[in-house]
Structures are given as C-alpha cells and as structure tokens.
Write a protein that holds these residues in place. Sequence first.
Motif, PDB file in Angstrom:
ATOM      1  N   UNK A 265       0.864  -1.187   0.000  1.00  0.00           N
ATOM      2  CA  UNK A 265       0.000   0.000   0.000  1.00  0.00           C
ATOM      3  C   UNK A 265       0.894   1.228   0.000  1.00  0.00           C
ATOM      4  N   UNK A 266       0.609   2.151  -0.903  1.00  0.00           N
ATOM      5  CA  UNK A 266       1.293   3.442  -0.910  1.00  0.00           C
ATOM      6  C   UNK A 266       0.221   4.518  -0.966  1.00  0.00           C
ATOM      7  N   UNK A 267       0.182   5.333   0.057  1.00  0.00           N
ATOM      8  CA  UNK A 267      -0.849   6.360   0.170  1.00  0.00           C
ATOM      9  C   UNK A 267      -0.826   7.293  -1.036  1.00  0.00           C
ATOM     10  N   UNK A 268      -2.006   7.638  -1.511  1.00  0.00           N
ATOM     11  CA  UNK A 268      -2.110   8.537  -2.661  1.00  0.00           C
ATOM     12  C   UNK A 268      -1.275   9.800  -2.441  1.00  0.00           C
ATOM     13  N   UNK A 272       4.949   8.969  -6.166  1.00  0.00           N
ATOM     14  CA  UNK A 272       5.885   9.687  -7.039  1.00  0.00           C
ATOM     15  C   UNK A 272       7.253   9.871  -6.386  1.00  0.00           C
ATOM     16  N   UNK A 273       7.326   9.739  -5.063  1.00  0.00           N
ATOM     17  CA  UNK A 273       8.603   9.910  -4.356  1.00  0.00           C
ATOM     18  C   UNK A 273       9.444   8.633  -4.359  1.00  0.00           C
ATOM     19  N   UNK A 290       5.882   7.148 -15.137  1.00  0.00           N
ATOM     20  CA  UNK A 290       4.783   8.088 -15.358  1.00  0.00           C
ATOM     21  C   UNK A 290       3.661   7.891 -14.348  1.00  0.00           C
ATOM     22  N   UNK A 291       3.448   6.655 -13.928  1.00  0.00           N
ATOM     23  CA  UNK A 291       2.371   6.375 -12.986  1.00  0.00           C
ATOM     24  C   UNK A 291       2.636   7.056 -11.646  1.00  0.00           C
ATOM     25  N   UNK A 292       1.615   7.632 -11.068  1.00  0.00           N
ATOM     26  CA  UNK A 292       1.771   8.303  -9.779  1.00  0.00           C
ATOM     27  C   UNK A 292       0.954   7.594  -8.700  1.00  0.00           C
TER      28      UNK A 292
END
Length: 420
Positions: A265-268, A272-273, A290-292
């Motif tokens: 899980x990566x919080x919205x 990008x980081x 490109x995906x964030x």
Amino acid sequence: MQTSITRRSLFHYAGAAALTATTACVLPKVARGEAVSDDMYWDIVRHQFIFPETAVPMNSANLCPAFRAVADKVTELSRVVDYDVSLNNRAQFNDHLRDTRSKVAQQIGAAPEEIALVRNTSEANSAITNGLDFKEGDEIVIWEQNHVTNNEAWDIRARRFGLKVVRVSLPRFPESDEQIVDLFAKACTGRTKVVSFTECSNVSGLKLPAKKLAAMARAKGLYCHVDGAQSWGASVLNLHDIGCDSFSASSHKWFMGPKEVGILYVRNGRAREIWPNIIGYTGEIKVELDLESALKFETLGQRDDAAVAALGDTADIHTQIGPERIQTRIKELAGLLKQGLKEGGATLVTPEDPAMSGGVVVIEVPKQNQKTVADTMYSKFGIAASSSGGLRLCPHIYNTRDHITRALDGVTSMRDLIKT
C-alpha cells in the motif's frame, strides 16, 4: 454466543464444499433456524483446511495453510493457463487482477490505486527501502524488533549510500502506547527522514500503536512505513485511518491465502517519491515512472495469475466470516494460550494485555533447548510451532480449543527443558 444456522444447511455444506473448487464462500450463511454454538461454527471453519490432526499448524507468523477452496482455485486456474497459454486466453486474468485489487483495498480501508499486488512482504519492504531518495547523512529510525526485511535491509542501504540507521529499544512490557511513541519520537533528529517499524513483532508478539506512531511521524514531516506481515488477516485494518504512508504484508501468513502474493500500500500522493525497484515489460516501459500511484510497483514480469486471482477469493472468505470476528477469535485463542502457559509455569515474552499483542505468543526457552522443544511439539504432540524468540505459538481461526489444550500439554511435559 450462538450463531443461527440450520443444521440441514450445515451438513449439506460439509459434503458439498469438498467437491466445489470454484466457490470462495466456504461457510454457510447465517439464517434463521437452529442455533449453533461458536465451537460448532469454528469446527466448520477448521474443516475448510486440509491439514491432518497429526500436523496442526500453530505458526501463523511464518506460514498458514490456505483455505481449501483457495488452494483448489489456484490449481484450477493454473490448468486454465496451461491448457491455453495464448495472450487471448490469459487476457481474462487482467479482470481477475483488477477485481482482486479492489476487494483487498476495500477490506483494508484503501483505494484500489493505492494497492500494488506484489509477491510478499519482503518485496514490498524492499520497494520502500530501496525506492526512497536519500542524501548522505540522512537517518532512518527503526524498531530493533523489526523483521529482517525491515531491519537489516536498511543497514545494507545505509552502508551503500552513507545513511545512518537508528534502532529504538523498547521495554519488554511497555507501560503505555504513549511510552512507545515517546521513545520513537526521541530517536528522531533533524536528519531523520523515515520511521519504519513492524507493527507486531514475530519474535516477541509485542504490538506497536501504528496509528499513534504514524501521527507522530506525520507531525514531524517524516515518511512512515509499516510492515504489517503479522497484521493483515489477523487484525481489522483501515489504512487511511492508521495514516501511514506505506504498508506491506503477505497473503501466505495470517490472511490464509495463496503463496507468493503480497500487498504494498502506498498512500495517494506518495508514490511519485519512490523509484520502482523492478521494471517489468508492459509494452511501454516509461509507464513505470509516469504512474503516480502504487500500480507502478506492480509490473514484476510474469506473475502467477492463478494465485493473484485466488487472492480475491480469499478476500471473499474473510468478508463472509468477518474481519472483526476473525480478530476476536484469534485474541480469544491467544488469551487462552497465554493464560494456560502462565499457569503452567512458563515465562511469557509476549504482553498479556491483548491491546499490546496480537496472535503471536512467545515464551522463554533456554537457547540450547529451543530447537528440541519445537521439534518435540511437532513429533510428539502434532503441533507445528517455532523456536523463534524461545517457543512461538500462533493460533488462528483454524485452530480449536482442543489444539490449544494439546499445545499446553506439550509445554507442560517439557517443563524441565523450558525453565530458565
């Protein structure tokens, strides 16, 4: 507590379940009719697993058996792939993947695009450890009882890039959540960039207050990663409520799902980081950067499509039983185990307070006797335990009260080996 289901539906199900590989809902639905005791309900659950009474699993911190229907689904869908490996046939698994991701996300309080279906906790942890940007001298605060993939992995990154890893030591039995948070907060400095901890220790059973630690990290502007290997499937989860930036877990542990499937899980807003560790071919490689969203961590090359699809079936079963009910049952069995161990003269490593522990129960055993004790539990009592941290016993919903009694009998029989 009484569960109301009809005896007819109960016995009809018991015969039908063994023949049905495509149905994830392995338990009869609650309906009006004859009241059935909790013990009878959990006995039905126990029989959704194929393990024999001579090899009773009680080591969920390492590996759980999958639900029979889930294992059958993996076998069935693997044949679907092997029968026709064409892209035309395999295209159907794209729908399975999206369906699985959506079910898992809904169940743990996340958005589908915040979930990457990876292979296990180790891979998910590595995505964070190796993906975040640092500069020389930056610091990472971790718990000394983190799993190796959320502990020594940081040491390797630190040696390579000149970082500093700060380990937090906690009292064996902390006084309160606030004491834990305070010790983590004091370990943070102006150079700290990340706080990374395993929510529930696999060697002591101590459970950390993830939500309060995440709030502390957020207040200091720090990235917070939670290793939830001992949480997913054992605890009611709402990741948005916890407030961490990322969370990792494996299906093969407490979730009782297929092997080689896990979640990251990566919080919205955070994806990008993080640089992706693995670049799988998707037709356009640039899509990885490109995906964030968390989906950038999901292209891992050829996957076990059957296992990914069967993970969705596992989520269906958890929904049917109820995560709250599962959590309550685990704490009930762990409580009975802790009480019996203590009364039998064993020294608990795990806190007795259920608020500070989960399903992992550990007792002290002299190091030189640990393997002998664990091996004897299996060979003489049919209980598959672990020597991690002493003697580790992790009951789950497929365990019965009789299994707990048998485990306690085994420990009592080895009192001389266990005394420290």
